[in-house]
Design an enzyme around this catalytic site. Structure first.
Site, short mmCIF file in Angstrom:
data_model
loop_
_atom_site.label_atom_id
_atom_site.label_comp_id
_atom_site.label_asym_id
_atom_site.label_seq_id
_atom_site.Cartn_x
_atom_site.Cartn_y
_atom_site.Cartn_z
N GLN A 1 5.75 38.19 -16.51
CA GLN A 1 5.61 39.24 -17.22
C GLN A 1 4.65 40.24 -16.79
O GLN A 1 3.39 39.73 -16.57
CB GLN A 1 5.38 38.72 -18.62
CG GLN A 1 5.41 39.65 -19.79
CD GLN A 1 6.81 40.39 -19.93
OE1 GLN A 1 7.79 39.68 -19.70
NE2 GLN A 1 6.75 41.54 -20.54
N LYS B 1 13.10 36.35 -24.77
CA LYS B 1 13.50 35.93 -23.60
C LYS B 1 13.94 34.60 -23.59
O LYS B 1 14.95 34.03 -23.43
CB LYS B 1 12.75 36.30 -22.47
CG LYS B 1 12.77 37.75 -21.90
CD LYS B 1 11.79 38.06 -20.99
CE LYS B 1 11.39 39.38 -20.66
NZ LYS B 1 10.42 39.80 -19.95
N ASP C 1 13.90 39.99 -11.73
CA ASP C 1 13.50 41.15 -12.06
C ASP C 1 13.96 42.33 -11.01
O ASP C 1 13.95 43.38 -11.25
CB ASP C 1 11.99 41.30 -12.01
CG ASP C 1 11.61 40.98 -13.35
OD1 ASP C 1 12.23 41.89 -14.46
OD2 ASP C 1 10.22 40.73 -13.89
#
Ligand code: GUN
Length: 297
Positions: free
Chosen positions: A98, A54, A121
Site C-alpha cells: 500500500q 481490499k 498493481d
C-alpha cells in the site's frame, strides 16, 4: 443532452462475480486457490480503510487474503525481507504494498523488489516496460477499470480521440498506453498544457486524473463525449460537513457529455475489482492456465 451515467458500482459487482466464478473453477478443476497479500506500513487512516476493504472483497470472491501490517518505523531491510518471503510463497499469487510509504522507505526500491509476475498493481518497472511495448504485463488497476468501462460502453475504441488530463505513473501514463493499445489517438495533458480547454474539446474520450476538485467544466467537453472521472476529492458540503467530488464538474459536464462516470460510484469501485481480476490473471499465469480474457487488457 443529458449524459448516460456509467454505473461503476454495478460494473464492479459484475467483474467481482466473474472473478468469483473463476476462483471456484480454479479450486474445483485445478485445486488452486488464488492468494493476495497486502502489505500496510504505518497507520495512515485512508490506507487502513483501503486495506480493510481490499481484504474483505478478496475473501468475498473466495480468494485467500494475507494481510501484513508493519510499524511505521520498520526498516527497509525488514520490509524487503517480507517481500522476499512473499515472492517465494507459492500460496501468494499477488502482492500489493500500500502506498504511500513512510518517507524513510524508498518506494521505487520496494516496488521493484516485488516479483513482477506477482505485481498486481502493475507498478514494477518490468510491467511498465511490458505494457509500453505491447507485451503481456500486469496492468495498473485504475486505468484497467477505466478501459473496461470504455470498452463496455463503446465496443471498439479504434480511431477515437482520447485526452487524458494528468501524467501520473499510476493513472495517466498507463491509461495512455492502454488507449494506444486500443488504437485511440492519445494526448496526455497536464498542469503546463497550454489552452487546456481547446485540447479537451477535441476529445471523444476525456479521462480526468489530476486530483483537483471539479476543475473540468462542461464548457470544455465536446457534445456527446465520454467523460471518465478518476478524481476523488473531499470538499466542504454546502449544507455542512464534507462530500466527495471528482476532477470534473459533474453537473455541467453531464449536460454536454454523451456518457459520464459519477463520483462516488464510478471509477472507484472498479479499482478493487481490477485488483482481484489481476490476482486471477497472476494465478493463471503462475500455473500455466489460460487467463480469462474479459478480466485482462
Ligand atoms: N494507494 C492508493 N491507491 C493505491 C493503489 O492502487 N495501489 C497501492 N499499492 N497503493 C495505493
Amino acid at each position: 443532452m443529458t449524459a448516460t451515467v456509467i454505473d461503476g458500482k454495478a460494473f464492479a459487482a459484475k467483474v467481482r462475480a466473474q472473478v468469483a466464478t473463476h476462483v471456484e473453477r480454479l479450486r474445483h478443476d485445478h485445486g488452486v486457490t488464488p492468494g493476495l497479500a497486502v502489505v500496510l506500513v504505518g497507520e495512515d487512516p485512508a490506507s487502513q480503510v483501503y486495506v480493510r476493504s481490499k481484504g474483505k472483497m478478496t475473501v468475498e470472491v473466495g480468494m485467500t487474503s494475507f494481510e501484513h501490517k508493519l510499524a511505521a518505523h520498520v526498516t527497509e531491510a525488514e520490509l524487503l525481507a517480507l517481500i522476499a518471503q512473499l515472492n517465494n510463497d507459492p500460496a501468494v499469487h499477488g502482492i500489493l504494498v500500500q502506498l504511500p510509504l513512510p518517507g524513510h522507505l524508498d518506494s521505487d526500491l520496494v516496488i521493484n523488489a516485488i516479483d513482477p509476475a506477482k505485481d498486481v498493481d502493475g507498478f514494477h518497472i518490468s510491467n511498465v516496460g511490458l505494457l509500453a511495448t505491447g507485451q503481456k504485463a500486469m496492468v495498473p488497476c485504475t486505468p484497467l477499470g477505466c478501459l473496461m468501462m470504455l470498452r463496455d460502453h463503446h465496443g471498439s475504441l479504434s480511431g477515437m480521440e482520447a485526452v487524458i488530463i494528468g501524467r501520473s505513473n499510476i493513472v495517466g501514463k498507463p491509461m495512455a498506453q492502454l488507449l494506444l493499445g486500443d488504437s485511440c489517438t492519445v494526448t496526455i495533458a497536464h498542469s503546463r498544457t497550454r489552452n487546456l480547454a481547446e485540447v479537451v474539446r477535441r476529445a471523444d474520450i476525456v479521462v480526468a486524473a489530476v486530483g483537483r476538485a471539479q476543475m473540468v467544466p462542461g464548457g470544455w467537453i465536446k457534445p456527446g463525449a465520454t467523460v471518465i472521472d478518476v478524481g476523488i476529492n473531499r470538499v466542504d458540503a454546502p449544507q455542512g460537513g464534507t462530500r466527495l467530488v471528482g476532477d470534473v464538474d459533474y453537473d455541467s459536464c453531464a449536460q454536454v457529455a454523451g456518457a459520464i462516470t459519477p463520483v462516488p460510484g464510478g471509477v472507484g469501485p472498479m479499482t478493487i475489482a481490477c485488483l482481484l481480476a489481476n490476482t486471477i490473471t497472476a494465478c493463471c499465469r503462475a500455473h500455466g492456465l489460460p487467463e480469462p480474457e474479459a478480466l485482462t487488457a
